[in-house]
Design a protein around this motif. Sequence first.
Motif, mmCIF file in Angstrom:
data_model
loop_
_atom_site.group_PDB
_atom_site.id
_atom_site.type_symbol
_atom_site.label_atom_id
_atom_site.label_comp_id
_atom_site.label_asym_id
_atom_site.label_seq_id
_atom_site.Cartn_x
_atom_site.Cartn_y
_atom_site.Cartn_z
ATOM 1 N N LEU A 78 -17.084 4.545 75.829
ATOM 2 C CA LEU A 78 -16.209 3.989 76.843
ATOM 3 C C LEU A 78 -14.861 3.560 76.189
ATOM 4 C CD1 LEU A 78 -18.938 1.727 78.506
ATOM 5 C CD2 LEU A 78 -17.789 3.690 79.545
ATOM 6 N N SER A 79 -14.784 2.882 74.835
ATOM 7 C CA SER A 79 -13.653 2.788 74.302
ATOM 8 C C SER A 79 -13.719 2.467 72.813
ATOM 9 C CB SER A 79 -12.758 1.302 74.860
ATOM 10 O OG SER A 79 -13.602 0.244 74.566
ATOM 11 N N GLY A 80 -12.913 2.787 72.008
ATOM 12 C CA GLY A 80 -13.029 2.514 70.571
ATOM 13 C C GLY A 80 -13.602 3.965 69.961
ATOM 14 N N GLU A 81 -14.047 3.558 68.884
ATOM 15 C CA GLU A 81 -14.632 4.877 67.909
ATOM 16 C C GLU A 81 -15.865 4.287 67.412
ATOM 17 O OE1 GLU A 81 -11.876 6.119 64.769
ATOM 18 O OE2 GLU A 81 -10.525 6.779 66.172
ATOM 19 N N LEU A 82 -16.989 5.395 67.304
ATOM 20 C CA LEU A 82 -18.080 5.194 66.802
ATOM 21 C C LEU A 82 -18.738 6.321 65.711
ATOM 22 C CD1 LEU A 82 -20.763 3.239 67.067
ATOM 23 C CD2 LEU A 82 -21.616 4.902 68.471
ATOM 24 N N THR A 83 -19.072 6.073 64.621
ATOM 25 C CA THR A 83 -19.248 6.916 63.464
ATOM 26 C C THR A 83 -20.803 7.263 63.593
ATOM 27 O OG1 THR A 83 -17.264 6.638 62.324
ATOM 28 C CG2 THR A 83 -18.979 7.684 61.159
ATOM 29 N N HIS A 84 -21.299 8.215 63.576
ATOM 30 C CA HIS A 84 -22.653 8.796 63.481
ATOM 31 C C HIS A 84 -22.678 9.389 62.331
ATOM 32 C CE1 HIS A 84 -25.964 11.529 64.275
ATOM 33 N NE2 HIS A 84 -26.768 10.580 64.913
ATOM 34 N N ARG A 106 -13.460 7.793 72.887
ATOM 35 C CA ARG A 106 -13.633 7.862 74.378
ATOM 36 C C ARG A 106 -13.693 9.051 74.956
ATOM 37 N NH1 ARG A 106 -13.553 5.175 79.125
ATOM 38 N NH2 ARG A 106 -12.854 6.368 80.992
ATOM 39 N N GLY A 107 -14.532 9.496 75.766
ATOM 40 C CA GLY A 107 -14.803 10.821 76.185
ATOM 41 C C GLY A 107 -15.863 11.651 75.545
ATOM 42 N N ASP A 108 -16.208 11.130 74.497
ATOM 43 C CA ASP A 108 -17.299 11.807 73.691
ATOM 44 C C ASP A 108 -18.648 11.332 74.025
ATOM 45 O OD1 ASP A 108 -15.589 13.286 72.409
ATOM 46 O OD2 ASP A 108 -15.245 12.040 70.631
ATOM 47 N N VAL A 109 -19.662 12.485 74.045
ATOM 48 C CA VAL A 109 -20.995 12.074 74.123
ATOM 49 C C VAL A 109 -21.622 12.555 72.880
ATOM 50 C CG1 VAL A 109 -22.917 12.397 75.732
ATOM 51 C CG2 VAL A 109 -21.022 11.818 76.737
ATOM 52 N N GLN A 110 -22.320 11.673 72.459
ATOM 53 C CA GLN A 110 -23.156 12.367 71.214
ATOM 54 C C GLN A 110 -24.737 12.155 71.689
ATOM 55 O OE1 GLN A 110 -25.328 10.517 68.720
ATOM 56 N NE2 GLN A 110 -25.441 12.268 67.605
ATOM 57 N N PHE A 111 -25.508 13.175 71.111
ATOM 58 C CA PHE A 111 -26.827 13.193 71.577
ATOM 59 C C PHE A 111 -27.799 13.684 70.324
ATOM 60 C CE2 PHE A 111 -30.326 16.120 72.765
ATOM 61 C CZ PHE A 111 -31.053 15.471 73.984
ATOM 62 N N VAL A 130 -15.728 -1.327 69.411
ATOM 63 C CA VAL A 130 -16.296 -0.032 70.223
ATOM 64 C C VAL A 130 -17.233 -0.453 71.202
ATOM 65 C CG1 VAL A 130 -18.051 0.225 68.748
ATOM 66 C CG2 VAL A 130 -17.131 2.095 70.065
ATOM 67 N N HIS A 131 -16.961 -0.024 72.390
ATOM 68 C CA HIS A 131 -17.832 -0.290 73.742
ATOM 69 C C HIS A 131 -18.457 1.135 74.124
ATOM 70 C CE1 HIS A 131 -17.592 -1.542 78.131
ATOM 71 N NE2 HIS A 131 -18.898 -1.647 77.626
ATOM 72 N N PHE A 132 -19.674 1.154 74.288
ATOM 73 C CA PHE A 132 -20.467 2.241 74.402
ATOM 74 C C PHE A 132 -21.612 1.874 75.337
ATOM 75 C CE2 PHE A 132 -21.914 1.108 70.186
ATOM 76 C CZ PHE A 132 -23.376 1.770 70.281
ATOM 77 N N LEU A 133 -22.186 3.049 75.825
ATOM 78 C CA LEU A 133 -23.549 3.171 76.514
ATOM 79 C C LEU A 133 -24.425 3.629 75.530
ATOM 80 C CD1 LEU A 133 -22.673 3.990 80.240
ATOM 81 C CD2 LEU A 133 -22.788 1.554 79.272
ATOM 82 N N MET A 234 -18.909 -2.168 82.336
ATOM 83 C CA MET A 234 -18.085 -3.491 82.400
ATOM 84 C C MET A 234 -16.705 -3.069 81.443
ATOM 85 S SD MET A 234 -20.725 -6.274 81.846
ATOM 86 C CE MET A 234 -21.164 -5.820 80.316
ATOM 87 N N THR A 235 -15.883 -2.610 82.146
ATOM 88 C CA THR A 235 -14.600 -1.877 81.612
ATOM 89 C C THR A 235 -13.313 -2.339 82.111
ATOM 90 O OG1 THR A 235 -14.451 0.123 82.821
ATOM 91 C CG2 THR A 235 -15.919 0.210 80.597
ATOM 92 N N ASN A 236 -13.159 -3.003 83.235
ATOM 93 C CA ASN A 236 -11.961 -3.329 83.916
ATOM 94 C C ASN A 236 -11.950 -4.842 84.214
ATOM 95 O OD1 ASN A 236 -9.714 -1.360 84.067
ATOM 96 N ND2 ASN A 236 -11.582 -0.028 84.887
ATOM 97 N N GLN A 237 -12.288 -5.574 83.428
ATOM 98 C CA GLN A 237 -12.290 -7.263 83.673
ATOM 99 C C GLN A 237 -12.990 -7.681 85.089
ATOM 100 O OE1 GLN A 237 -9.172 -5.499 82.340
ATOM 101 N NE2 GLN A 237 -10.355 -5.884 80.622
ATOM 102 N N GLY A 238 -13.927 -6.546 85.624
ATOM 103 C CA GLY A 238 -14.588 -7.127 86.988
ATOM 104 C C GLY A 238 -13.732 -6.481 88.288
ATOM 105 N N LYS A 239 -12.707 -5.497 87.919
ATOM 106 C CA LYS A 239 -12.063 -5.119 88.939
ATOM 107 C C LYS A 239 -12.809 -4.090 89.805
ATOM 108 C CE LYS A 239 -7.659 -6.946 87.147
ATOM 109 N NZ LYS A 239 -6.440 -6.866 86.729
#
Length: 287
Positions: A78-84, A106-111, A130-133, A234-239
């Motif tokens: 969702l935001s930031g970077e994650l290294t796998h 952001r925009g990447d999906v790792q499977f 980093v924020h991710f699901l 939860m990405t836009n302060q509840g908006k």
Amino acid sequence: MSAPLSHAKIVLRRSSERGYAEHGGWLKTFHTFSFANYYDHRFQNFGSLRVLNEDRVAARNGFGTHPHRDAEIFSYILSGELTHRDSMIKKGAEGSQGKQFYRMKRGDVQFTTGGTGIAHSEQNESTKPVHFLQIWALPWKYGLKPQYHTMTFSEEAKRKAFVPILSPLAAGPEAKPADEDAAIPKIAGTIPIHADFVMGAGIIAPESSFTWTVGAGDAVSSRKKRNVYIHLPMTNQGKMIIKLNGSDDAILHEGDGAFITQVNAGDALRVESVGEVEAEVIVLDSD
């Protein structure tokens, strides 16, 4: 605009009711389903969907090397970077996007297909959180060959309609080794998953709506009684606020989700953005 599905059953999962944990100041995580120290017998899985965690990891921190097996695991950034990094790729030998890709934004999906066993780490090596699901699905068979894929999905496309992210491996449960290597998904341009499962994502402008076709049309094998889970990160302060199926009883705020049952492949589920900002919506559509 699609008509509401009169036969759909929608049960909300409020954010405040999810499991929550903090670990050492570096991880804040919400659990939709039972996970780690959070257990609720009512929330074990939903069809093939087994885990839906919404994680925030502090800078220069992350999950150390740990094993997985017999699970289909994917991260939606969702935001930031994650290294796998994992036991299949030597550090320093990482390549570009595809089976060798290792750094996500952001925009990447790792499977990852855990299969017979794989050890990996997920680290935030950047200077920002980093924020991710993190999502897990139950595979259609055990003992699969471990592997992983990473793919980028454009913001522009997500603002036009729901974009399919994952779809079943076209060769199905009886795939041969050559089929596994070819990794051809049912829907072109998606990541193949070893489950009767489709994932989609969309970014819906205020006062606009998208339609999700249950089962992504003919992409799935189990066409009756699908299990569709909708999640609003939860990405836009509840908006961000959305309405499902045209129902005032199915309003989701950030962090909320919804279990949708009694729907079949081909049904059109309408998702409206009724907040003051565009809404990023995740769809997890399972057998």
